[in-house]
Design a protein around this motif. Structure first.
Motif, PDB file in Angstrom:
ATOM      1  N   MET A 143       0.721  -1.338   0.047  1.00  0.00           N
ATOM      2  CA  MET A 143       0.049   0.064   0.045  1.00  0.00           C
ATOM      3  C   MET A 143       0.757   1.096  -0.057  1.00  0.00           C
ATOM      4  N   LEU A 144       0.289   2.417  -0.791  1.00  0.00           N
ATOM      5  CA  LEU A 144       1.258   3.513  -0.670  1.00  0.00           C
ATOM      6  C   LEU A 144       1.039   4.256   0.625  1.00  0.00           C
ATOM      7  N   VAL A 145       1.799   4.843   1.432  1.00  0.00           N
ATOM      8  CA  VAL A 145       1.672   5.809   2.399  1.00  0.00           C
ATOM      9  C   VAL A 145       2.387   6.854   2.141  1.00  0.00           C
ATOM     10  N   GLN A 146       1.962   8.141   2.498  1.00  0.00           N
ATOM     11  CA  GLN A 146       2.696   9.253   2.153  1.00  0.00           C
ATOM     12  C   GLN A 146       3.050   9.892   3.476  1.00  0.00           C
ATOM     13  N   ASN A 147       4.283  10.252   3.634  1.00  0.00           N
ATOM     14  CA  ASN A 147       4.794  11.050   4.686  1.00  0.00           C
ATOM     15  C   ASN A 147       4.890  12.607   4.411  1.00  0.00           C
ATOM     16  N   LYS A 148       3.977  13.441   4.635  1.00  0.00           N
ATOM     17  CA  LYS A 148       3.990  14.665   4.211  1.00  0.00           C
ATOM     18  C   LYS A 148       4.879  15.542   4.945  1.00  0.00           C
ATOM     19  N   GLY A 149       5.662  15.111   5.958  1.00  0.00           N
ATOM     20  CA  GLY A 149       6.748  15.949   6.680  1.00  0.00           C
ATOM     21  C   GLY A 149       7.993  15.932   5.928  1.00  0.00           C
ATOM     22  N   ASN A 150       8.837  16.558   6.541  1.00  0.00           N
ATOM     23  CA  ASN A 150      10.184  16.617   5.854  1.00  0.00           C
ATOM     24  C   ASN A 150      11.258  16.075   6.711  1.00  0.00           C
ATOM     25  N   TYR A 151      10.752  14.907   7.497  1.00  0.00           N
ATOM     26  CA  TYR A 151      11.495  14.127   8.079  1.00  0.00           C
ATOM     27  C   TYR A 151      11.346  12.634   8.171  1.00  0.00           C
ATOM     28  N   ILE A 152      12.342  12.093   8.485  1.00  0.00           N
ATOM     29  CA  ILE A 152      12.017  10.504   8.583  1.00  0.00           C
ATOM     30  C   ILE A 152      11.107   9.907   9.866  1.00  0.00           C
ATOM     31  N   LEU A 153      10.035   9.296   9.708  1.00  0.00           N
ATOM     32  CA  LEU A 153       9.535   8.769  10.799  1.00  0.00           C
ATOM     33  C   LEU A 153       9.595   7.272  10.863  1.00  0.00           C
ATOM     34  N   HIS A 154       9.841   6.916  12.369  1.00  0.00           N
ATOM     35  CA  HIS A 154      10.242   5.668  12.401  1.00  0.00           C
ATOM     36  C   HIS A 154       9.588   5.070  13.672  1.00  0.00           C
ATOM     37  N   ALA A 155       8.531   4.092  13.703  1.00  0.00           N
ATOM     38  CA  ALA A 155       7.820   3.321  14.853  1.00  0.00           C
ATOM     39  C   ALA A 155       7.453   2.052  14.529  1.00  0.00           C
ATOM     40  N   ALA A 156       7.428   1.297  15.298  1.00  0.00           N
ATOM     41  CA  ALA A 156       6.914  -0.195  15.257  1.00  0.00           C
ATOM     42  C   ALA A 156       7.447  -1.018  13.951  1.00  0.00           C
ATOM     43  N   GLY A 157       8.818  -0.778  13.989  1.00  0.00           N
ATOM     44  CA  GLY A 157      10.005  -1.448  12.969  1.00  0.00           C
ATOM     45  C   GLY A 157       9.581  -0.853  11.446  1.00  0.00           C
ATOM     46  N   VAL A 158       8.804   0.256  11.531  1.00  0.00           N
ATOM     47  CA  VAL A 158       8.611   0.623  10.288  1.00  0.00           C
ATOM     48  C   VAL A 158       9.134   2.056  10.067  1.00  0.00           C
ATOM     49  N   MET A 159       9.796   2.328   8.823  1.00  0.00           N
ATOM     50  CA  MET A 159      10.601   3.650   8.655  1.00  0.00           C
ATOM     51  C   MET A 159       9.817   4.302   7.197  1.00  0.00           C
ATOM     52  N   LEU A 160       9.273   5.530   7.547  1.00  0.00           N
ATOM     53  CA  LEU A 160       8.696   6.119   6.465  1.00  0.00           C
ATOM     54  C   LEU A 160       9.400   7.442   6.110  1.00  0.00           C
ATOM     55  N   ILE A 161      10.198   7.529   4.853  1.00  0.00           N
ATOM     56  CA  ILE A 161      10.941   8.707   4.551  1.00  0.00           C
ATOM     57  C   ILE A 161       9.985   9.679   4.019  1.00  0.00           C
ATOM     58  N   PRO A 162      10.244  11.044   3.867  1.00  0.00           N
ATOM     59  CA  PRO A 162       9.515  11.995   3.267  1.00  0.00           C
ATOM     60  C   PRO A 162       8.802  11.505   2.026  1.00  0.00           C
ATOM     61  N   GLY A 163       7.761  11.828   1.773  1.00  0.00           N
ATOM     62  CA  GLY A 163       7.320  11.517   0.288  1.00  0.00           C
ATOM     63  C   GLY A 163       6.474  10.252   0.480  1.00  0.00           C
ATOM     64  N   ALA A 164       6.392   9.480  -0.785  1.00  0.00           N
ATOM     65  CA  ALA A 164       5.697   8.221  -0.921  1.00  0.00           C
ATOM     66  C   ALA A 164       6.451   6.832  -0.705  1.00  0.00           C
ATOM     67  N   ASN A 165       5.920   6.046   0.489  1.00  0.00           N
ATOM     68  CA  ASN A 165       6.440   4.921   0.636  1.00  0.00           C
ATOM     69  C   ASN A 165       5.553   3.704   0.459  1.00  0.00           C
ATOM     70  N   LYS A 166       5.954   2.507   0.130  1.00  0.00           N
ATOM     71  CA  LYS A 166       5.463   1.440  -0.073  1.00  0.00           C
ATOM     72  C   LYS A 166       5.508   0.410   0.972  1.00  0.00           C
ATOM     73  N   ILE A 167       4.772   0.100   1.731  1.00  0.00           N
ATOM     74  CA  ILE A 167       4.520  -0.742   2.925  1.00  0.00           C
ATOM     75  C   ILE A 167       3.684  -1.701   2.969  1.00  0.00           C
ATOM     76  N   SER A 168       3.701  -2.762   3.545  1.00  0.00           N
ATOM     77  CA  SER A 168       2.655  -3.859   3.500  1.00  0.00           C
ATOM     78  C   SER A 168       1.353  -3.237   4.558  1.00  0.00           C
ATOM     79  N   GLU A 169       0.158  -3.675   4.280  1.00  0.00           N
ATOM     80  CA  GLU A 169      -0.974  -3.761   5.130  1.00  0.00           C
ATOM     81  C   GLU A 169      -0.697  -3.542   6.758  1.00  0.00           C
ATOM     82  N   ALA A 170       0.195  -4.857   7.004  1.00  0.00           N
ATOM     83  CA  ALA A 170       0.608  -5.323   8.430  1.00  0.00           C
ATOM     84  C   ALA A 170       1.555  -4.222   8.949  1.00  0.00           C
ATOM     85  N   GLU A 171       2.167  -3.917   8.042  1.00  0.00           N
ATOM     86  CA  GLU A 171       3.028  -2.783   8.622  1.00  0.00           C
ATOM     87  C   GLU A 171       2.439  -1.218   8.980  1.00  0.00           C
TER      88      GLU A 171
END
Length: 108
Positions: free
Chosen positions: A1-29
């Motif tokens: 699934m596509l998840v968009q991090n609209k911030g200008n910073y990397i988010l990291h939680a529950a073993g998932v890292m989202l870089i700014p912009g679009a990220n492709k992760i699983s539904e479980a993640e």
């Protein structure tokens, strides 16, 4: 699934890292990330947006796709989208974003 991090910073939680912009992760993640106590607020505030589960990049309206492209810093993901894309305006946006990420189009 596509998840968009609209911030200008990397988010990291529950073993998932989202870089700014679009990220492709699983539904479980996504479930793990969005239910994390700190990230739940970030999601509720709209700083991180999950695009509908049944939608893929090609299913987004051209305007949505272009906005997502302009906010994406993952070259591999941009290349993946480029291969399956037929809309001229979206392809132009992908080319422009790849040029920016590759250091092209700077003041010459």
């Amino acid at each position: 699934m596509l998840v968009q991090n609209k911030g200008n910073y990397i988010l990291h939680a529950a073993g998932v890292m989202l870089i700014p912009g679009a990220n492709k992760i699983s539904e479980a993640e996504w479930k793990d990330f969005s239910s994390h106590p700190i990230m739940k607020k970030v999601v509720d505030d709209g700083d991180v947006v999950a695009h509908e589960e049944e939608k893929d990049f090609k299913d987004l309206k051209a305007k949505e796709a272009i906005e997502l492209v302009k906010d994406t810093h993952d070259v591999a993901l941009l290349n993946e989208w480029q291969e399956g894309e037929s809309r001229t305006t979206v392809l132009e946006a992908i080319d422009a974003q790849l040029a920016v990420l590759n250091g092209e189009n700077e003041d010459e």
